[in-house]
Scaffold this active site. Structure first.
Site, PDB file in Angstrom:
ATOM      1  N   ARG A 156       0.812  -1.194  -0.020  1.00 48.89           N
ATOM      2  CA  ARG A 156       0.077  -0.070  -0.294  1.00 48.89           C
ATOM      3  C   ARG A 156       0.823   1.222  -0.124  1.00 48.89           C
ATOM      4  O   ARG A 156       0.352   2.367  -0.354  1.00 48.89           O
ATOM      5  CB  ARG A 156      -0.791  -0.109   1.214  1.00 48.89           C
ATOM      6  CG  ARG A 156      -2.057   1.035   1.463  1.00 48.89           C
ATOM      7  CD  ARG A 156      -3.315   0.727   1.820  1.00 48.89           C
ATOM      8  NE  ARG A 156      -2.967   0.132   3.261  1.00 48.89           N
ATOM      9  CZ  ARG A 156      -2.973   0.390   4.489  1.00 48.89           C
ATOM     10  NH1 ARG A 156      -2.773   2.062   4.436  1.00 48.89           N
ATOM     11  NH2 ARG A 156      -2.533  -0.041   5.595  1.00 48.89           N
ATOM     12  N   TYR A 198     -15.972  15.344 -17.352  1.00 50.16           N
ATOM     13  CA  TYR A 198     -16.393  13.902 -17.229  1.00 50.16           C
ATOM     14  C   TYR A 198     -17.490  13.724 -16.202  1.00 50.16           C
ATOM     15  O   TYR A 198     -17.371  14.575 -15.308  1.00 50.16           O
ATOM     16  CB  TYR A 198     -15.233  13.025 -17.004  1.00 50.16           C
ATOM     17  CG  TYR A 198     -15.651  11.440 -16.570  1.00 50.16           C
ATOM     18  CD1 TYR A 198     -16.601  10.614 -17.357  1.00 50.16           C
ATOM     19  CD2 TYR A 198     -15.240  10.971 -15.153  1.00 50.16           C
ATOM     20  CE1 TYR A 198     -16.989   9.436 -17.165  1.00 50.16           C
ATOM     21  CE2 TYR A 198     -15.559   9.680 -14.822  1.00 50.16           C
ATOM     22  CZ  TYR A 198     -16.389   9.052 -15.886  1.00 50.16           C
ATOM     23  OH  TYR A 198     -17.164   7.585 -15.321  1.00 50.16           O
ATOM     24  N   ASP A 204      -7.345  17.885 -16.968  1.00 46.97           N
ATOM     25  CA  ASP A 204      -7.577  16.328 -17.306  1.00 46.97           C
ATOM     26  C   ASP A 204      -7.105  16.090 -18.617  1.00 46.97           C
ATOM     27  O   ASP A 204      -7.533  16.919 -19.550  1.00 46.97           O
ATOM     28  CB  ASP A 204      -8.816  16.041 -17.081  1.00 46.97           C
ATOM     29  CG  ASP A 204      -9.336  14.715 -17.377  1.00 46.97           C
ATOM     30  OD1 ASP A 204      -8.870  14.028 -18.011  1.00 46.97           O
ATOM     31  OD2 ASP A 204     -10.132  13.926 -16.546  1.00 46.97           O
ATOM     32  N   LYS A 257      -8.069   4.660 -20.076  1.00 46.50           N
ATOM     33  CA  LYS A 257      -8.371   4.786 -21.665  1.00 46.50           C
ATOM     34  C   LYS A 257      -7.055   4.806 -22.383  1.00 46.50           C
ATOM     35  O   LYS A 257      -6.600   3.514 -22.500  1.00 46.50           O
ATOM     36  CB  LYS A 257      -8.971   6.357 -21.640  1.00 46.50           C
ATOM     37  CG  LYS A 257      -9.848   6.913 -20.493  1.00 46.50           C
ATOM     38  CD  LYS A 257     -11.021   5.568 -20.652  1.00 46.50           C
ATOM     39  CE  LYS A 257     -12.161   6.149 -19.938  1.00 46.50           C
ATOM     40  NZ  LYS A 257     -12.049   6.210 -18.279  1.00 46.50           N
TER      41      LYS A 257
END
Length: 416
Positions: free
Chosen positions: A89, A143, A208, A233
């Protein structure tokens, strides 16, 4: 016969993981070269060609005092600990390779990867809120889930929506972030990132860059402090990995690592491996798909069943278009094109934003941002242009037949 090295063969202060994160200085390289080699600079020295996948969740150490010191150092600044990893982590060598490579491509000092794009954005908002800066200035469209996260205040943030010209006036003493997408999802609207960054003053700009990728633009070079990707993406590029990443300076990266450690939004090592592999073909994929997308935009603009085409000046592999007929019939009518959410894969995808990706946005706000009910978003892949066009043309004709609104014969659409 292979032999394992002795436990005492290397100094305790060094580890191959350090080479991944802090490669030797070198002359600048072209983007295509970085895409292939960044994050892999240490492999030949280890006698490797393909990067290894480290699936360990924990890492042994016989010096607990040193471990305590390293954890204290991480808690203070969020800097990655020297030496071997501590716990999955906190960091992972395979994920670190991807982070190193993406930072090189975006031209930033660091990058921090997360389990999804929304996890990455959430970490940025939490990092700003932790300093008391909960106000965000944002430009629509974004988005749909990014819009919802800001509007609903799910992380305690407050948002002021404005157009690019109104950013400076919207800033407040508690503004911690300005957020834009360019090209924007799904209308492909563009903003002048350099002008926006200037309007932000000392407030960090988050851009973004999912649609453009560093192949088409590098927002950090235009003044953005934070560059966000849904790595699901184009960075992955094959529709088989879910991830997000923020490219930024090392100071902010430290804050994001601390948030990631505390909230657990870590990227799985296998996803990190797939993303690093995806980056190696990113320039080739984006340029090839962009050439096809530009030609599809031209053909769509000349089709009488299409009312309007949106294609960005910067180019890219995304096309949005509004139809005279029923957009749902277009979705139902494609056979080669895949009707699905997401984008950036090697195959072409089409979706209806008002029904899916932006459904969660208030209808009035959605339409005000240019997301009409007749808008379709096309993510162009690597198929042959004529095969794609035959499929789209057939679906468009069928949608016009099913619609009560007939197309205007002979009239093409403007490309905006």
């Amino acid at each position: 016969m292979f032999t394992l090295p002795s436990m005492d063969s290397a100094p305790a202060s060094t580890h191959a993981y350090d080479d991944v994160r802090r490669p030797a200085s070198r002359a600048p390289r072209a983007l295509a070269t970085e895409a292939v080699h960044a994050g892999r600079d240490d492999l030949a020295r280890q006698g490797l060609h393909a990067p290894p996948i480290d699936l360990s969740t924990t890492y042994p150490s016989y010096d607990s005092r040193a471990e305590a010191a390293r954890i204290d150092a991480f808690a203070a600044t969020g800097a990655e600990p020297d030496g071997p990893p501590v716990y999955g982590r906190l960091g992972n060598p395979t994920v670190a390779r991807f982070e190193t490579a993406l930072a090189r491509l975006e031209g930033t000092a660091s990058a921090v990867a997360f389990a999804s794009g929304m996890a990455a954005l959430s970490a940025v908002l939490l990092a700003r809120a932790s300093t008391g800066l909960r106000h965000v200035v944002a430009v629509r469209p974004l988005y749909g889930c990014s819009d919802h996260l800001l509007t609903a205040g799910l992380l305690g943030s407050e948002v002021t929506w404005t157009d690019p010209a109104g950013i400076a006036d919207a800033l407040r003493p508690d503004t911690g972030l300005v957020m834009v997408e360019s090209p924007a999802n799904p209308t492909l609207a563009e903003v002048d990132l350099r002008a926006v960054a200037h309007a932000c003053g000392s407030v960090p700009l988050l851009a973004d860059n999912t649609f453009a990728t560093p192949v088409l633009q590098r927002p950090a070079e235009q003044g953005a402090r934070l560059v966000l990707h849904s790595a699901t993406k184009y960075l992955g590029g094959h529709g088989d990995v879910l991830a997000g990443v923020v490219a930024c300076d090392e100071e902010f990266a430290g804050q994001l690592r601390q948030i990631r450690f505390a909230t657990g939004g870590v990227l799985h090592p296998l996803a990190g491996y797939l993303l690093l592999r995806g980056l190696s073909t990113l320039p080739v994929r984006v340029r090839a798909a962009s050439a096809t997308a530009a030609e599809l935009a031209r053909r769509l603009a000349a089709d009488p069943h299409v009312a309007r085409v949106h294609y960005p000046r910067i180019g890219g592999a995304m096309v949005a278009f509004e139809v005279h007929g029923d957009p749902h019939e277009v979705i139902a009518g494609v056979r080669l094109v895949t009707p699905a959410v997401s984008l950036g894969s090697v195959d072409t995808l089409v979706q209806h934003p008002a029904s899916i990706s932006h459904r969660i946005v208030d209808e009035r706000e959605r339409r005000g941002a240019g997301v009409s009910d007749r808008l379709l978003r096309l993510s162009v892949g690597l198929e042959d242009i004529d095969d794609l066009w035959d499929d789209l043309r057939t679906a468009l004709a069928a949608s016009a037949t099913a619609s009560t609104t007939a197309p205007v014969p002979g009239r093409g659409a403007a490309v905006v």
